[in-house]
Enzyme design. Structure first.
Site, PDB file in Angstrom:
ATOM      1  N   ASP A   1       0.833  -1.211   0.000  1.00 38.77           N
ATOM      2  CA  ASP A   1       0.000   0.000   0.000  1.00 38.77           C
ATOM      3  C   ASP A   1       0.864   1.256   0.000  1.00 38.77           C
ATOM      4  O   ASP A   1       2.078   1.189   0.226  1.00 38.77           O
ATOM      5  CB  ASP A   1      -0.982   0.000   1.189  1.00 38.77           C
ATOM      6  CG  ASP A   1      -0.342  -0.458   2.498  1.00 38.77           C
ATOM      7  OD1 ASP A   1       0.901  -0.433   2.595  1.00 38.77           O
ATOM      8  OD2 ASP A   1      -1.093  -0.829   3.418  1.00 38.77           O
TER       9      ASP A   1
ATOM     10  N   ASN B   1      -7.745  -2.852  13.897  1.00 42.53           N
ATOM     11  CA  ASN B   1      -9.135  -3.047  13.436  1.00 42.53           C
ATOM     12  C   ASN B   1      -9.249  -4.223  12.460  1.00 42.53           C
ATOM     13  O   ASN B   1     -10.289  -4.402  11.827  1.00 42.53           O
ATOM     14  CB  ASN B   1      -9.668  -1.765  12.780  1.00 42.53           C
ATOM     15  CG  ASN B   1      -8.928  -1.397  11.497  1.00 42.53           C
ATOM     16  OD1 ASN B   1      -7.963  -2.058  11.125  1.00 42.53           O
ATOM     17  ND2 ASN B   1      -9.376  -0.354  10.832  1.00 42.53           N
TER      18      ASN B   1
END
Ligand code: PGA
Length: 263
Positions: free
Chosen positions: A67, A136
């Protein structure tokens, strides 16, 4: 799925490094999927040591990072291109043209992301994908509710991810809100996946990913569908696993079978 509970992150880093070096011995033109963040740094240090001290050659290796933030130039100290230069690439002999990041600058990013998928295919696919995991449950920047079939694309970052990374920005207005990331489908196409997670902050995400139902709400849980995935954990990140005793036994049995040459 294999779950390896290590005594500390250093043991985990050594296990991952050994897997990479052994794959590189078999295949000098190895295609590595690389991650940023604090988690893989130990592995990167060991790879650099292997190159410097033992002459391990990386000149044919191809890399695809997971990313990159949109809106930061490659020279920005918080860009993942700068991170990778600092923590890995300046210490190895991978040619610049073999290093790839998902597109994050300029116009027509949608089309460029599609081309990026093509480039991975042309390289023969990712042999070993290194992953961390967000608190998360995100893998890459595939935030909760990302499609489990997603491909390389632009994602908006969640408040939790922004909070987790806000310490890197003195001026909060500089923190990017969007990023490009390989998709969950792209990650699942890798031949082998090694996910490292260390520390108590990761325990909930690890529990959901390893033992929870497969759900886009916990992107790491998609890895349950992969045939060759290993979670490399420490005691703290593994602490909430119901099956922890089984994972310890299975590791011990695996080592015994290897020693006996049974597998
Ligand atoms: P970390 O980040 O390695 O810095 O914990 C992992 C991630 O958010 O994917």
């Amino acid at each position: 799925m294999q779950v390896v509970v290590c005594k500390d992150p250093e043991e985990g880093a050594r296990i991952v490094t050994e897997k990479i070096l052994s794959a590189l011995e078999d295949r000098p033109e190895l295609v590595l999927g690389l991650a940023t963040g604090s988690t893989p740094i130990g592995v990167y240090q060991h790879l650099i040591e292997a190159h410097k001290n033992d002459g391990v050659d990386f000149s044919a290796v191809r890399t695809f990072n997971l990313d990159e933030y949109c809106g930061l130039s490659g020279d920005h100290p918080q860009s993942y291109r700068a991170f990778m230069r600092e923590h890995l690439f300046t210490g190895l002999n991978i040619p610049a043209e073999n290093i790839h990041f998902p597109p994050s600058e300029g116009p027509e990013l949608g089309e460029k992301c599609r081309q990026h998928e093509e480039e991975i295919l042309q390289a023969g696919g990712i042999d070993i994908q290194l992953l961390g995991i967000g608190s998360n449950g995100h893998i890459g920047f595939n935030e909760p509710t990302s499609s489990l079939a997603s491909r390389t694309r632009i994602k908006t970052l969640t408040e939790k991810t922004l909070r987790d990374n806000s310490r890197f920005y003195e001026d909060p207005s500089e923190q990017p809100q969007v990023a490009s990331t390989l998709g969950i489908g792209t990650i699942l196409d890798a031949k082998c996946i090694l996910l490292q997670a260390y520390g108590e902050k990761k325990a909930e995400a690890v529990k959901a990913s390893v033992e929870g139902p497969i759900s886009s709400f916990w992107p790491g849980s998609a890895l349950q569908m992969h045939a060759d995935v290993t979670f490399i954990l420490d005691e703290a990140s593994a602490a909430r696993l119901e099956m922890i005793d089984y994972f310890r036994k299975s590791r011990a049995e695996g080592l015994r079978l290897q020693e006996d040459n049974t597998i």
